[in-house]
Design a protein around this motif. Structure first.
Motif, short mmCIF file in Angstrom:
data_model
loop_
_atom_site.label_atom_id
_atom_site.label_comp_id
_atom_site.label_asym_id
_atom_site.label_seq_id
_atom_site.Cartn_x
_atom_site.Cartn_y
_atom_site.Cartn_z
N VAL A 202 0.85 -1.19 0.00
CA VAL A 202 0.00 0.00 0.00
C VAL A 202 0.89 1.24 0.00
O VAL A 202 1.85 1.34 0.78
N ILE A 203 0.56 2.19 -0.87
CA ILE A 203 1.28 3.45 -0.94
C ILE A 203 0.39 4.54 -0.36
O ILE A 203 -0.71 4.78 -0.87
N VAL A 204 0.86 5.19 0.71
CA VAL A 204 0.10 6.27 1.34
C VAL A 204 0.82 7.58 1.07
O VAL A 204 2.00 7.74 1.40
N ILE A 205 0.10 8.52 0.46
CA ILE A 205 0.64 9.86 0.21
C ILE A 205 -0.15 10.82 1.09
O ILE A 205 -1.37 10.97 0.92
N VAL A 206 0.50 11.42 2.08
CA VAL A 206 -0.17 12.32 3.02
C VAL A 206 0.00 13.76 2.57
O VAL A 206 1.04 14.15 2.01
N THR A 207 -1.02 14.56 2.81
CA THR A 207 -1.01 15.98 2.45
C THR A 207 -1.35 16.80 3.70
O THR A 207 -1.40 16.29 4.81
N ASN A 208 -1.61 18.10 3.45
CA ASN A 208 -1.86 19.01 4.57
C ASN A 208 -3.07 18.61 5.43
O ASN A 208 -3.17 19.04 6.58
N ASN A 209 -3.97 17.81 4.91
CA ASN A 209 -5.20 17.49 5.67
C ASN A 209 -5.04 16.29 6.59
O ASN A 209 -5.99 15.88 7.26
N TYR A 210 -3.84 15.72 6.66
CA TYR A 210 -3.64 14.56 7.52
C TYR A 210 -3.55 15.03 8.97
O TYR A 210 -2.85 15.99 9.30
N HIS A 211 -4.23 14.32 9.86
CA HIS A 211 -4.16 14.60 11.31
C HIS A 211 -3.95 13.29 12.04
O HIS A 211 -4.61 12.28 11.74
N SER A 212 -3.09 13.33 12.99
CA SER A 212 -2.85 12.14 13.81
C SER A 212 -4.11 11.82 14.62
O SER A 212 -4.89 12.72 14.94
N PRO A 213 -4.33 10.55 14.95
CA PRO A 213 -5.51 10.19 15.74
C PRO A 213 -5.57 10.96 17.05
O PRO A 213 -4.57 11.09 17.75
N GLY A 214 -6.73 11.49 17.35
CA GLY A 214 -6.93 12.23 18.60
C GLY A 214 -6.53 13.68 18.50
O GLY A 214 -6.67 14.42 19.47
N LYS A 215 -6.03 14.12 17.35
CA LYS A 215 -5.64 15.52 17.17
C LYS A 215 -6.49 16.14 16.08
O LYS A 215 -6.84 15.48 15.11
N SER A 216 -6.87 17.41 16.26
CA SER A 216 -7.69 18.10 15.26
C SER A 216 -6.82 18.76 14.23
O SER A 216 -5.63 18.95 14.44
#
Length: 216
Positions: A202-216
Motif C-alpha cells: 500500500v502506498i500512502v501519500i499524506v497531504t496538509n489534511n492529515y491529522h494524527s488520531p486524537g488531534k484536530s
C-alpha cells in the motif's frame, strides 16, 4: 174496643211481645231489602274493565338499554405507535463504511481478526505537503496501530488533493488500503499511472489534511 180487651193481663203482655217482635222483624227485612238493592244497582251500574288485547303491553318503567355498539362513554383515543419512518432512524451499529459508528475501530486502533489479517500488507508513506516530518509522523501513527511501514519519503512528482491510500485492484492491497483509510480518515483509491509500476504494498501519500488520531 181494644184488640186486647177481654184478655187477661198475662195474655195481653204476651200479645204485645209478639207484636213487637213482628215489627222488629219487618223493619230488619225492609232494611236488608234496601241494602241488597243498592248493592245490585251499584254492581250493575259500574262498567267492567275492557279485556286485555294482545299487544297492549304495559310500558316499561326502567329506561331502555343502550343499543349494541353504543358504549356509555367514548373509548379512549388510541396511542399512535412509536414507529420510526423508513430512512430516518439511526445507522445500524457497526455498519461497514461509516467510521465513528459503534462497532467500528477508532483511528489508530486495530479491528477484529479480519482487519488484523490485512495488516501483514506492507505500507510505504510519502509526504506531499510543505509540512516537515509529516510522513514520519504518519508512519509512526501507522506503526502504533499495528501496520508494517517499510519506507518513508517525499513525493514531489505532482500535487495530491488529499491524503490517500493507493492499492492495486484485485490484490490484498485493496482490503488493506481501505482498512487503513477508514482507521485514519483518508481516501482509498486504485493506483494512478504515476505509481502503477511501483513495488508491491500500500502506498500512502499524506497531504496538509492529515491529522494524527486524537488531534484536530
Amino acid at each position: 174496643m181494644s184488640l186486647f180487651s177481654g184478655l187477661s193481663r198475662p195474655l195481653k203482655a204476651a200479645g204485645l211481645a209478639l207484636i213487637g217482635v213482628a215489627v222488629i222483624a219487618a223493619v230488619i227485612g225492609g232494611v236488608s231489602a234496601l241494602s241488597g238493592g243498592d248493592s245490585t244497582n251499584t254492581a250493575a251500574s259500574s262498567p267492567a274493565p275492557p279485556p286485555s288485547t294482545p299487544g297492549d303491553a304495559v310500558p316499561p318503567t326502567s329506561p331502555p338499554a343502550s343499543p349494541p355498539g353504543s358504549p356509555s362513554s367514548p373509548p379512549a383515543s388510541p396511542t399512535p405507535p412509536a414507529s420510526t419512518p423508513p430512512g430516518s432512524g439511526a445507522p445500524t451499529s457497526g455498519q461497514p463504511g461509516q467510521p465513528g459508528q459503534p462497532g467500528q475501530p477508532k483511528p489508530g486502533q486495530p479491528g477484529g481478526e479480519q482487519q488484523a489479517s490485512n495488516k501483514w500488507v506492507t505500507v510505504r508513506v510519502y509526504n506531499n505537503s510543505m509540512i516537515q516530518g509529516l510522513a514520519e509522523r504518519a508512519a509512526e501513527d501507522f506503526r502504533k496501530a499495528g501496520w508494517t511501514v517499510t519506507a518513508v519519503s517525499g513525493y514531489p512528482s505532482g500535487v495530491i488533493p488529499e491524503s490517500t491510500a493507493y492499492f492495486r485492484p484485485g490484490t490484498d492491497e485493496e482490503a488493506a488500503a481501505k482498512q487503513l483509510a477508514t482507521e485514519f480518515g483518508m481516501r482509498a483509491e486504485a493506483r494512478f499511472p504515476g505509481i502503477q509500476n511501483s513495488s508491491a504494498g500500500v502506498i500512502v501519500i499524506v497531504t496538509n489534511n492529515y491529522h494524527s488520531p486524537g488531534k484536530s
